[in-house]
Structure formats: C-alpha cells, structure tokens
Design a protein around this motif. Sequence first.
Motif, PDB file in Angstrom:
ATOM      1  N   ALA A 197       0.916  -1.151   0.000  1.00 21.81           N
ATOM      2  CA  ALA A 197       0.000   0.000   0.000  1.00 21.81           C
ATOM      3  C   ALA A 197       0.944   1.186   0.000  1.00 21.81           C
ATOM      4  N   GLY A 198       0.439   2.380  -0.067  1.00 22.02           N
ATOM      5  CA  GLY A 198       1.333   3.525  -0.029  1.00 22.02           C
ATOM      6  C   GLY A 198       0.982   4.514  -1.102  1.00 22.02           C
ATOM      7  N   ASP A 199       1.705   5.655  -1.081  1.00 22.81           N
ATOM      8  CA  ASP A 199       1.392   6.721  -2.025  1.00 22.81           C
ATOM      9  C   ASP A 199       2.431   6.750  -3.152  1.00 22.81           C
ATOM     10  N   LEU A 200       2.372   7.793  -3.969  1.00 17.56           N
ATOM     11  CA  LEU A 200       3.263   7.922  -5.116  1.00 17.56           C
ATOM     12  C   LEU A 200       4.736   7.842  -4.695  1.00 17.56           C
ATOM     13  N   GLN A 201       5.074   8.601  -3.642  1.00 13.06           N
ATOM     14  CA  GLN A 201       6.474   8.688  -3.223  1.00 13.06           C
ATOM     15  C   GLN A 201       6.979   7.364  -2.656  1.00 13.06           C
ATOM     16  N   ALA A 202       6.161   6.736  -1.789  1.00 12.93           N
ATOM     17  CA  ALA A 202       6.574   5.462  -1.186  1.00 12.93           C
ATOM     18  C   ALA A 202       6.766   4.411  -2.282  1.00 12.93           C
ATOM     19  N   THR A 203       5.896   4.462  -3.280  1.00 14.60           N
ATOM     20  CA  THR A 203       5.981   3.485  -4.367  1.00 14.60           C
ATOM     21  C   THR A 203       7.253   3.708  -5.183  1.00 14.60           C
ATOM     22  N   GLN A 228       6.323   1.849 -12.697  1.00 19.20           N
ATOM     23  CA  GLN A 228       5.224   2.509 -11.984  1.00 19.20           C
ATOM     24  C   GLN A 228       4.497   3.346 -13.052  1.00 19.20           C
ATOM     25  N   ALA A 239      -3.347  13.955 -12.742  1.00 22.29           N
ATOM     26  CA  ALA A 239      -3.820  12.981 -11.746  1.00 22.29           C
ATOM     27  C   ALA A 239      -5.285  12.620 -12.022  1.00 22.29           C
ATOM     28  N   LYS A 248      -3.643   3.993 -10.694  1.00 22.73           N
ATOM     29  CA  LYS A 248      -3.427   4.527  -9.344  1.00 22.73           C
ATOM     30  C   LYS A 248      -1.963   4.931  -9.159  1.00 22.73           C
ATOM     31  N   ASP A 249      -1.745   5.919  -8.268  1.00 22.35           N
ATOM     32  CA  ASP A 249      -0.374   6.398  -8.004  1.00 22.35           C
ATOM     33  C   ASP A 249       0.540   5.274  -7.532  1.00 22.35           C
ATOM     34  N   ASN A 250      -0.038   4.346  -6.744  1.00 22.33           N
ATOM     35  CA  ASN A 250       0.810   3.301  -6.157  1.00 22.33           C
ATOM     36  C   ASN A 250       0.778   1.995  -6.952  1.00 22.33           C
TER      37      ASN A 250
END
Length: 275
Positions: A197-203, A228, A239, A248-250
């Motif tokens: 799970a996570g957002d754009l940056q974490a991914t 990605q 977006a 999705k971002d992630n």
Amino acid sequence: MGAIVSVLLSLVPPGGHVVATKDSYWEARMFIQNKLSLMGITATFVDMNDMDSLKEVLQNNKVSLFYADSPSNPLLNCLDIRKVSELCHSHGALVFIDSSLASPINQKPLILGADLVLHSATKYISEHHDVVGGCVSGSENLISKIRSCHYDLGSPLVPDAAYMIIRGMKTLHLRVETQNNTALKMAHLLEKHPRVAGDLQATMKFVDSLRLPYIATSFGGCESLVQQPAVMSFWDYSAAERAKIGIKDNMIRFSFGIEKFEDLAADILQALQKL
Ligand SMILES: Cc1ncc(COP(=O)(O)O)c(C=O)c1O
Ligand SMILES: *[C@@H]1O[C@H](CO)[C@@H](O)[C@H](O)[C@H]1NC(C)=O
C-alpha cells in the motif's frame, strides 16, 4: 504498431466504423482517434465486456471491425472473446484481438471465435528484449488483404530480427511456464503483505530499492522488468486523467522474467522492508 496499423488500414474502408475498448493499447487508440478519423473513419470506445453498449453501437453503425487488447495493459482486464465474437459476427463485424499480454501459450483467440489475433513479438514471442516486431494471424483471405499494406508502410521484419524471433520461440513454452508460475506465487506472497500500500512517493522508493528487475516499460522478456505507470507510461497525464482510466499512483507493474523465484521474492521483500 506496424501490424496493428496494417490491419486497420486494410480492413476498415473509408467511411467505416471501428469499435475499440477504452483500455486498448494507447498508441493504437490514438491512431484510431487522430489518424483514421482523417479518412472519414469514425470510432466508438466502449468499456470491456459492456455488451449493452457494444450491441447499441453495432445496431446504429455499419461497424467494420472490433478491436480489443485482452488481457489489457496494465490493468489486465479480460474480454469474453467468445461472447463478443458471436455478437460482432451477427452484425457482420470482424473481431481483432491484441493478445500480446497472454502470449500464444496462455490464450488462443482464434479458437474462441476471433478473426484476427495480434502479438507484439517484441514481448513474449522474442522474449529477450532485443527485437521489435509483430505478427497478425487469421484466415488466408484476411491476411492476403493485409499483406500488401505492411510493405507500403515499410514495416516488414528485417532478416536478423526474424532469425532472433525464430530462435527465441523454441523455448517460448518453457519461459512462459516459469514466468506464469513466478507471477502467481508472487501474487500469493504479496496479497497479504502489510506494506503493499502507499502513495506515489513510497511506491517510487520501493521501485528504486529493487535490485533485480530493470526499471523499464515493455514486458514478457527473460529479465524481470518493473515500472510505476503513474510516473512512466502515463507520466504526461494529469492525476485526474489517470484516476479516470484506473491508473493509481501506487500501482506497480511487474513483468517477471525467468530468474529464480526465491531471488525475486527476496529482492521484493527487502525493498518493502525499506519503506
Ligand atoms: C498490448 C500491446 N500491443 C502492442 C504494442 C506495440 O508493440 P511494439 O512496441 O512491438 O510496436 C504494445 C507495446 O507496448 C503493447 O503493450
Ligand atoms: C498459467 O497460469 C494459469 C493460472 O494458474 C494457468 O491456467 C495456465 O495454464 C498457466 N500456463 C502455463 C503455460 O503454465
């Protein structure tokens, strides 16, 4: 793309109508929308398996051809090829399926009723990330109509690419079986992992922490690839546009190669640990 364009230009007459699925290969979709339209060819884009909309388009237009990617890229939506073929044929429309994501090992659209099947040979068929090519299969009657067009477009396969494809195809079934098993085992391993799970940056951080797969588009080769879509294939979308088409971002797209499953799994788990 040469194969896709050859089919469209050969089998759709001026003034004809094309129906395509909304998540068909983006470049092909742009060609239908922006170039075929210049020849007076109109198009409708329908949701995958939305039989009611498809029926309506078939009833209200003289549809020459239905075109879909199944499974679609990158969302892996699958078309009921048998059902769509029956419906399209009852209205005199040809069915053209891009089956690149399934490979010829995992899906045989012609047996399910499609008229033409396309493979980007750049992917599973050549499998070594060193060739650009494509192929279309179907009845002799249809293929003979398409043949001259691919010469006109300057898209016949060069001999060294043909040689590499022939060589690569000898091990196609072995490679696809391995890739298939790896993908399924990895899905089981990851579906309950708390850090998926996570957002754009974490991914982005996760992808950058991977050591085995190359960060690249394309799929189906011996080496694992990861990308990605939100920051690669769809980098130039807002977006809101991405959300509309389900990117999705992630979201991460893996295309597993033939490395050892244990090595790939260990790499993914260490990258998750970094989050
Ligand atoms: C589903 C699908 N079809 C067709 C193509 C076009 O393939 P090529 O790069 O061989 O022209 C691609 C390329 O990514 C694809 O993903
Ligand atoms: C790939 O996996 C699917 C799902 O488990 C299975 O139906 C299919 O037969 C497999 N293909 C190969 C070539 O192993």
